[in-house]
Design a protein around this motif. Structure first.
Motif, mmCIF file in Angstrom:
data_model
loop_
_atom_site.group_PDB
_atom_site.id
_atom_site.type_symbol
_atom_site.label_atom_id
_atom_site.label_comp_id
_atom_site.label_asym_id
_atom_site.label_seq_id
_atom_site.Cartn_x
_atom_site.Cartn_y
_atom_site.Cartn_z
ATOM 1 N N VAL A 79 0.834 -1.207 0.000
ATOM 2 C CA VAL A 79 0.000 0.000 0.000
ATOM 3 C C VAL A 79 0.871 1.261 0.000
ATOM 4 C CG1 VAL A 79 -1.646 1.352 1.366
ATOM 5 C CG2 VAL A 79 -1.976 -1.116 1.101
ATOM 6 N N ILE A 80 1.913 1.274 0.857
ATOM 7 C CA ILE A 80 2.822 2.418 0.901
ATOM 8 C C ILE A 80 3.564 2.569 -0.425
ATOM 9 C CG2 ILE A 80 4.834 3.404 2.041
ATOM 10 C CD1 ILE A 80 2.282 3.388 3.732
ATOM 11 N N ASP A 81 3.981 1.457 -1.002
ATOM 12 C CA ASP A 81 4.665 1.468 -2.294
ATOM 13 C C ASP A 81 3.783 2.101 -3.363
ATOM 14 O OD1 ASP A 81 6.844 1.029 -3.878
ATOM 15 O OD2 ASP A 81 6.395 -1.057 -4.305
ATOM 16 N N ILE A 82 2.495 1.768 -3.330
ATOM 17 C CA ILE A 82 1.543 2.340 -4.295
ATOM 18 C C ILE A 82 1.480 3.858 -4.140
ATOM 19 C CG2 ILE A 82 -0.922 2.512 -4.856
ATOM 20 C CD1 ILE A 82 -1.125 -0.509 -4.206
ATOM 21 N N ALA A 83 1.358 4.326 -2.889
ATOM 22 C CA ALA A 83 1.256 5.765 -2.630
ATOM 23 C C ALA A 83 2.498 6.515 -3.107
ATOM 24 C CB ALA A 83 1.035 6.011 -1.138
ATOM 25 N N VAL A 84 3.673 5.922 -2.900
ATOM 26 C CA VAL A 84 4.926 6.574 -3.293
ATOM 27 C C VAL A 84 5.122 6.524 -4.801
ATOM 28 C CG1 VAL A 84 7.448 6.440 -3.142
ATOM 29 C CG2 VAL A 84 6.061 6.178 -1.071
ATOM 30 N N GLN A 85 5.041 5.333 -5.382
ATOM 31 C CA GLN A 85 5.408 5.176 -6.791
ATOM 32 C C GLN A 85 4.416 5.810 -7.759
ATOM 33 O OE1 GLN A 85 8.131 4.381 -8.030
ATOM 34 N NE2 GLN A 85 9.230 3.306 -6.430
ATOM 35 N N LEU A 86 3.127 5.804 -7.442
ATOM 36 C CA LEU A 86 2.170 6.484 -8.323
ATOM 37 C C LEU A 86 2.517 7.960 -8.452
ATOM 38 C CD1 LEU A 86 -1.342 4.977 -7.376
ATOM 39 C CD2 LEU A 86 0.012 4.548 -9.438
ATOM 40 N N ASN A 87 2.943 8.569 -7.350
ATOM 41 C CA ASN A 87 3.326 9.980 -7.382
ATOM 42 C C ASN A 87 4.667 10.196 -8.065
ATOM 43 O OD1 ASN A 87 1.423 11.896 -5.797
ATOM 44 N ND2 ASN A 87 1.475 10.053 -4.521
ATOM 45 N N VAL A 88 5.639 9.344 -7.763
ATOM 46 C CA VAL A 88 6.972 9.495 -8.356
ATOM 47 C C VAL A 88 6.903 9.377 -9.875
ATOM 48 C CG1 VAL A 88 9.251 8.426 -8.579
ATOM 49 C CG2 VAL A 88 8.253 8.759 -6.320
ATOM 50 N N TRP A 89 6.252 8.331 -10.377
ATOM 51 C CA TRP A 89 6.149 8.133 -11.819
ATOM 52 C C TRP A 89 5.399 9.283 -12.484
ATOM 53 C CZ3 TRP A 89 6.734 3.363 -15.055
ATOM 54 C CH2 TRP A 89 7.598 2.447 -14.460
ATOM 55 N N ARG A 90 4.327 9.756 -11.837
ATOM 56 C CA ARG A 90 3.529 10.799 -12.490
ATOM 57 C C ARG A 90 4.264 12.131 -12.528
ATOM 58 N NH1 ARG A 90 -2.919 11.295 -12.604
ATOM 59 N NH2 ARG A 90 -2.539 9.054 -12.689
ATOM 60 N N VAL A 91 4.889 12.535 -11.419
ATOM 61 C CA VAL A 91 5.591 13.823 -11.398
ATOM 62 C C VAL A 91 6.773 13.809 -12.365
ATOM 63 C CG1 VAL A 91 6.981 15.394 -9.996
ATOM 64 C CG2 VAL A 91 4.885 14.409 -9.056
ATOM 65 N N ILE A 92 7.603 12.769 -12.295
ATOM 66 C CA ILE A 92 8.769 12.697 -13.176
ATOM 67 C C ILE A 92 8.347 12.484 -14.624
ATOM 68 C CG2 ILE A 92 10.791 11.274 -13.756
ATOM 69 C CD1 ILE A 92 11.277 10.907 -10.772
ATOM 70 N N GLY A 93 7.350 11.626 -14.845
ATOM 71 C CA GLY A 93 6.907 11.343 -16.212
ATOM 72 C C GLY A 93 6.284 12.548 -16.892
ATOM 73 N N ILE A 94 5.453 13.294 -16.192
ATOM 74 C CA ILE A 94 4.786 14.449 -16.797
ATOM 75 C C ILE A 94 5.761 15.614 -16.977
ATOM 76 C CG2 ILE A 94 3.029 16.220 -16.408
ATOM 77 C CD1 ILE A 94 1.309 14.044 -15.131
ATOM 78 N N SER A 95 6.640 15.821 -16.010
ATOM 79 C CA SER A 95 7.605 16.925 -16.123
ATOM 80 C C SER A 95 8.682 16.633 -17.163
ATOM 81 C CB SER A 95 8.264 17.186 -14.769
ATOM 82 O OG SER A 95 9.116 16.109 -14.398
#
Length: 421
Positions: free
Chosen positions: A74-90
């Motif tokens: 669950v914690i991994d989901i919370a972290v990685q969904l944000n990491v991938w989205r911020v880095i991927g979109i930027s």
């Protein structure tokens, strides 16, 4: 005239065919890189340290460890969904975003990740040596050297990116397949594990924080997302592809965690007391005999060498954006990073298991800094996201996860002190 028209038509047809073939090749390469990003994240998170931790904690808590596994996912989901989205979109790596938020922060992030990645990589090389020992009975220093040379060879090849992607995908699938076989033959009490995942008899917060710190922190946080940037899948118009890739990566990681836990649980639930010196190998051996020992060696070696690749690639990716000269020599730098890790492993007098624990503790220190920068970008810097409006629900779960990383980081400090006291 007719011949000229015919020739012209043929040339145009040939050009169109060439364009289609080129587009198809480009799409295939992009898909391969995306798949590589997915498995790079998954295999980086499932390294030799995680295998050691899972075995020890399952022997200690039994089916109740299912709760810690579920919470870590669950914690991994919370972290990685944000990491991938911020880095991927930027379209920018974490250290680049850090310097945009506050000049100099990116350099601090790079220093932390590279230092932590180096220590972690020494542990990863140690893991390959233990895998080689279980597979072939090789001396640990010889096994570690052979494995490091294989990893260096990948990055010195002409198509290093493609070679890396294929390696992590093939070995990732192999790890899941072999561990699933052991999980089936060990006959774990699945029903009890499902119950304990929701209503555990025992909740050990030290176990939970140790597990999360060793599978989410440090370079592991950025491995898949930085490979995503290299694949060219970036920008607000790619948000669906970025999200889909991050979800698949999380599913693969979660699957491997669950099947490894079940494989060990089946043995422990049968009343077996695992050997203290190498409990994971003992568990595989009890589950499937001599074949099980060889399977353990293969799983550990695969987990370790993919982590060597992931740690080296991701650590160097934090350096190459600071200079075009570094970027041009990226593959050589990765090879050098692996070579330094190998030399340190051969020279240090610390036992491999101690190095793995130290690496996990350092990872817990790195996570709050880097993840905090990314959450600030998500909350306050739409200009760095191309005007993209960040989902509020994703921001909320990200902030909650970041608060937890602060607690993990504090625990890491005491853990490092205990190791060297």
């Amino acid at each position: 005239m007719a011949d000229d028209i015919s020739t012209s038509t043929s040339e145009k047809a040939g050009e169109k065919a060439g364009e289609k073939a080129g587009a198809a090749l480009g799409a295939a390469t992009k898909r391969g890189a995306l798949l590589g990003a997915i498995f790079l994240m998954a295999t980086s998170a499932i390294g030799p340290g995680f295998i050691t931790q899972t075995t020890s904690f399952t022997a200690q808590l039994g089916a109740a460890f299912a709760f810690a596994i579920l919470l870590s996912i669950v914690i991994d989901i919370a972290v990685q969904l944000n990491v991938w989205r911020v880095i991927g979109i930027s379209g920018m790596r974490a250290q680049e975003l850090g310097n945009k938020v506050l000049p100099g922060v990116g350099y601090v992030m790079a220093a932390l990740v590279v230092l932590g990645g180096l220590v972690f990589n020494i542990g990863n090389v140690a893991g390959t040596s233990l895998g080689m020992d279980a597979l072939f009975g090789l001396d640990v220093k010889i096994g570690g050297t052979i494995s490091a040379v294989i990893a260096i060879g990948i990055f010195l090849s002409k198509k290093a990116g493609i070679a890396m992607d294929r390696l992590v995908v093939v070995l990732g699938v192999l790890m899941i397949g072999l561990t699933t076989y052991v999980a089936i033959v060990s006959g774990p009490p699945v029903g009890e594990a499902l119950t304990q995942a929701v209503v555990p008899d025992t909740v050990d917060f030290l176990v939970i924080t140790t597990l999360i710190g060793g599978t989410v922190g440090g370079y592991i946080t950025y491995a898949g997302a930085h490979r995503l940037v290299d694949s060219g899948t970036t920008g607000p118009d790619q948000v669906r592809e970025v999200s889909r890739s991050s979800v698949v990566a999380l599913l693969v990681t979660g699957l491997m965690r669950v099947v490894l836990f079940l494989a060990i649980l089946g043995v422990v639930a049968g009343g077996v007391t695992l050997a203290a010196d190498n409990p994971a190998a003992d568990a595989f051996g009890h589950a499937a005999g001599e074949v099980g020992l060889r399977l353990f060696g293969m799983v550990l070696w695969a987990a370790a060498i993919t982590s060597v690749v992931g740690a080296s690639y991701t650590s160097v990716s934090f350096l190459v954006t600071f200079s075009p000269a570094l970027k041009r020599r990226q593959n050589w730098l990765v090879g050098g990073f692996i070579a330094i890790s190998l030399v340190a492993f051969l020279l240090l007098d610390q036992a491999p298991t101690t190095l793995l624990i130290l690496a996990g503790a350092l990872n817990g220190l790195i996570l709050p800094v880097g993840f905090g920068v990314l959450m600030w970008v998500a909350a306050r810097r739409r200009d760095l996201l191309g005007g993209y409006r960040y989902p509020r629900w994703l921001l909320v779960i990200g902030v909650l996860a970041w608060l937890l990383t602060l607690y993990l980081g504090w625990n890491s400090l005491s853990g490092i002190a205990d190791l060297w006291s």
